[in-house]
Design an enzyme around this catalytic site. Structure first.
Site, mmCIF file in Angstrom:
data_model
loop_
_atom_site.group_PDB
_atom_site.id
_atom_site.type_symbol
_atom_site.label_atom_id
_atom_site.label_comp_id
_atom_site.label_asym_id
_atom_site.label_seq_id
_atom_site.Cartn_x
_atom_site.Cartn_y
_atom_site.Cartn_z
ATOM 1 N N LEU A 104 0.843 -1.191 0.000
ATOM 2 C CA LEU A 104 0.000 0.000 0.000
ATOM 3 C C LEU A 104 0.882 1.246 0.000
ATOM 4 O O LEU A 104 1.959 1.260 0.610
ATOM 5 C CB LEU A 104 -0.907 0.023 1.235
ATOM 6 N N GLY A 149 1.064 -5.183 1.308
ATOM 7 C CA GLY A 149 -0.050 -5.226 0.352
ATOM 8 C C GLY A 149 0.310 -5.963 -0.939
ATOM 9 O O GLY A 149 -0.554 -6.558 -1.579
ATOM 10 N N ASN A 173 4.725 -7.585 6.508
ATOM 11 C CA ASN A 173 5.662 -6.962 7.451
ATOM 12 C C ASN A 173 5.062 -5.768 8.197
ATOM 13 O O ASN A 173 5.785 -4.930 8.724
ATOM 14 C CB ASN A 173 6.908 -6.505 6.694
ATOM 15 N N GLU A 174 3.723 -5.699 8.239
ATOM 16 C CA GLU A 174 3.056 -4.510 8.805
ATOM 17 C C GLU A 174 3.585 -4.118 10.182
ATOM 18 O O GLU A 174 3.760 -2.936 10.470
ATOM 19 C CB GLU A 174 1.537 -4.734 8.879
HETATM 20 N N1 CO8 Z 1 4.478 3.634 -0.209
HETATM 21 C C1 CO8 Z 1 4.891 4.843 -0.623
HETATM 22 N N2 CO8 Z 1 6.145 5.097 -1.072
HETATM 23 C C2 CO8 Z 1 7.021 4.075 -1.107
HETATM 24 C C3 CO8 Z 1 6.663 2.787 -0.684
HETATM 25 C C4 CO8 Z 1 5.330 2.570 -0.220
HETATM 26 N N3 CO8 Z 1 4.882 1.379 0.207
HETATM 27 N N4 CO8 Z 1 7.738 1.994 -0.825
HETATM 28 C C5 CO8 Z 1 8.723 2.759 -1.316
HETATM 29 N N5 CO8 Z 1 8.303 4.003 -1.499
HETATM 30 C C6 CO8 Z 1 9.043 5.145 -2.046
HETATM 31 C C7 CO8 Z 1 10.362 5.397 -1.307
HETATM 32 O O1 CO8 Z 1 10.158 6.201 -0.167
HETATM 33 C C8 CO8 Z 1 11.160 6.097 -2.380
HETATM 34 O O2 CO8 Z 1 10.686 7.419 -2.472
HETATM 35 P P1 CO8 Z 1 11.688 8.626 -2.909
HETATM 36 O O3 CO8 Z 1 12.225 8.235 -4.249
HETATM 37 O O4 CO8 Z 1 10.822 9.831 -2.913
HETATM 38 O O5 CO8 Z 1 12.771 8.675 -1.859
HETATM 39 C C9 CO8 Z 1 10.742 5.381 -3.651
HETATM 40 O O6 CO8 Z 1 9.467 4.796 -3.373
HETATM 41 C C10 CO8 Z 1 11.688 4.262 -4.069
HETATM 42 O O7 CO8 Z 1 11.878 3.423 -2.951
HETATM 43 P P2 CO8 Z 1 13.309 2.796 -2.611
HETATM 44 O O8 CO8 Z 1 14.391 3.772 -2.922
HETATM 45 O O9 CO8 Z 1 13.251 2.262 -1.228
HETATM 46 O O10 CO8 Z 1 13.364 1.623 -3.700
HETATM 47 P P3 CO8 Z 1 14.221 0.271 -3.627
HETATM 48 O O11 CO8 Z 1 14.133 -0.318 -4.994
HETATM 49 O O12 CO8 Z 1 15.566 0.514 -3.030
HETATM 50 O O13 CO8 Z 1 13.429 -0.673 -2.604
HETATM 51 C C11 CO8 Z 1 11.460 -1.658 -1.665
HETATM 52 C C12 CO8 Z 1 12.167 -1.152 -2.932
HETATM 53 C C13 CO8 Z 1 12.217 -2.871 -1.124
HETATM 54 C C14 CO8 Z 1 10.050 -2.065 -2.052
HETATM 55 C C15 CO8 Z 1 11.486 -0.544 -0.588
HETATM 56 O O14 CO8 Z 1 11.033 0.659 -1.189
HETATM 57 C C16 CO8 Z 1 10.601 -0.828 0.590
HETATM 58 O O15 CO8 Z 1 10.952 -1.628 1.440
HETATM 59 N N6 CO8 Z 1 9.435 -0.145 0.670
HETATM 60 C C17 CO8 Z 1 8.529 -0.264 1.792
HETATM 61 C C18 CO8 Z 1 7.696 -1.488 1.648
HETATM 62 C C19 CO8 Z 1 6.726 -1.615 2.786
HETATM 63 O O16 CO8 Z 1 7.100 -1.784 3.926
HETATM 64 N N7 CO8 Z 1 5.424 -1.522 2.486
HETATM 65 C C20 CO8 Z 1 4.403 -1.620 3.459
HETATM 66 C C21 CO8 Z 1 3.243 -0.725 3.100
HETATM 67 S S1 CO8 Z 1 1.881 -0.964 4.224
HETATM 68 C C22 CO8 Z 1 0.898 -2.146 3.499
HETATM 69 O O17 CO8 Z 1 1.059 -2.502 2.368
HETATM 70 C C23 CO8 Z 1 -0.211 -2.791 4.285
HETATM 71 C C24 CO8 Z 1 -0.897 -1.911 5.229
HETATM 72 C C25 CO8 Z 1 -2.122 -2.599 5.770
HETATM 73 C C26 CO8 Z 1 -3.124 -1.651 6.393
HETATM 74 C C27 CO8 Z 1 -2.795 -1.387 7.798
HETATM 75 C C28 CO8 Z 1 -4.009 -1.086 8.601
HETATM 76 C C29 CO8 Z 1 -3.686 -0.390 9.884
#
Ligand code: CO8
Length: 298
Positions: A104, A149, A173-174
């Site tokens: 998400l 997500g 990993n929430e």
């Molecule tokens: N949402 C928004 N922005 C994001 C997200 C995300 N999930 N993931 C990455 N970005 C952004 C980064 O901040 C970065 O932004 P900027 O360029 O402005 O600095 C850009 O995308 C690129 O990210 P990275 O440089 O980190 O890219 P990498 O290729 O190095 O890494 C990854 C990719 C491994 C996917 C890494 O970005 C990462 O670990 N992201 C976070 C993933 C994560 O933890 N997601 C969880 C989201 S929560 C969810 O899905 C469920 C919630 C359920 C509801 C809860 C109810 C309470």
């Protein structure tokens, strides 16, 4: 706005679907949306009529995070394919390098009004409800990292094929973000890998590398990265050999109780999300996590 309204309203959806245009040659149909703005589509669908199989590519740079627009487009495309009885199978994959989906879009949950949070969360529910109850055979071709997500979307499919790459991870990993996976995320994982594995995975917010994921049954098959899509197509052929009606009734029998649980608690689940996500302490956790992501980059 039309897209968003369409997800909530069936007649608006039909009107919108009628704007989706077939294009391309060679018997393949590329479903894109005629949009009034210049934003490029976040989802690309190629439907091979002769095979009865569509490939949906997630193409929202940089990491296919699921924003409201992304989810809305996803649902509209899914509905379009669902309504086309000639489409029997769907493969979901990513066009972005190294990432299937980052889950998400955290920015949809950070610093937003309760109304925005509600609209966003409803779209997340809708994506899951539509995909988990799909009559189509759904295969996730996971060609990159797949947290939260993104993991949910793949778990919602019938079968998961992942690139054999120790750098790619998958899991719910929430808790690592200081948030809690909704009960239907948990149920979908329990239905896939069982209660004990889910309990530990969710409490610790575990992300598994590809071979660990195969070991616990979070994915069904590992193949070299350049073979993920071809293997998904071959696997689809096997599933297509089963008569649709028998497979669909069986799928519904397996999934209906989980779907009914959300359907009958949907509004309460939304209110629960809003009151949780708008808490100061939770907003602080999200801010820390976003800062960590940015720092890690630098
Ligand atoms: N949402 C928004 N922005 C994001 C997200 C995300 N999930 N993931 C990455 N970005 C952004 C980064 O901040 C970065 O932004 P900027 O360029 O402005 O600095 C850009 O995308 C690129 O990210 P990275 O440089 O980190 O890219 P990498 O290729 O190095 O890494 C990854 C990719 C491994 C996917 C890494 O970005 C990462 O670990 N992201 C976070 C993933 C994560 O933890 N997601 C969880 C989201 S929560 C969810 O899905 C469920 C919630 C359920 C509801 C809860 C109810 C309470």
């Amino acid at each position: 706005m039309a897209l968003r309204a369409a997800v909530r309203n069936k007649s608006a959806l039909s009107a919108l679907l009628s704007q989706l245009s077939p294009c391309n040659s060679h018997g393949r149909v590329c479903v894109t949306q005629r949009r009034n703005n210049s934003t490029s589509p976040k989802i690309k669908v190629d439907f091979d009529h002769s095979a009865g199989v569509a490939v949906m590519r997630l193409q929202s740079p940089p990491v296919n995070s699921m924003s409201l627009d992304f989810l809305t487009e996803f649902c509209v495309n899914l509905e379009k394919l669902e309504m086309d009885k000639s489409c029997r199978g769907l493969i979901i994959t990513s066009s972005q390098p190294k990432v299937f989906s980052a889950g998400l879009d955290i920015m949809e949950m950070y610093g937003k009004s309760p109304e925005s949070c509600e609209e966003f969360y409803r779209a997340v529910q809708e994506m899951w409800l539509k995909l988990y109850s799909s009559n189509m055979i759904t295969i996730a071709a996971i060609n990159g990292t797949c947290p939260a997500g993104g993991c949910l979307m793949s778990l919602t499919c019938d079968y998961r094929i992942m690139a054999d790459n120790p750098r790619y991870s998958i899991g719910l990993n929430e808790t690592q973000l200081g948030i809690v996976a909704p009960f239907w995320f948990k149920d979908t994982m329990v239905n896939t890998v069982g209660h004990r594995t889910t309990e530990m995975a969710l409490e610790l917010g575990l992300l598994y590398n590809s071979s660990e994921a195969l070991k616990i049954g979070l994915v069904d098959k590992l193949v070299p990265e350049d073979q993920v899509l071809t293997t998904a197509t071959q696997t689809m052929t096997k599933w297509l050999a089963i008569p649709d009606h028998a497979r669909q009734i069986t799928k519904s029998m397996m999934r209906k109780p989980t779907i009914d649980k959300l359907t009958s608690n949907r509004e309460a689940d939304i209110q629960n999300f809003i009151s949780f996500i708008t808490k100061d302490s939770i907003q602080k956790s999200l801010r820390v996590y976003v800062e960590m992501l940015k720092k890690r980059k630098g």
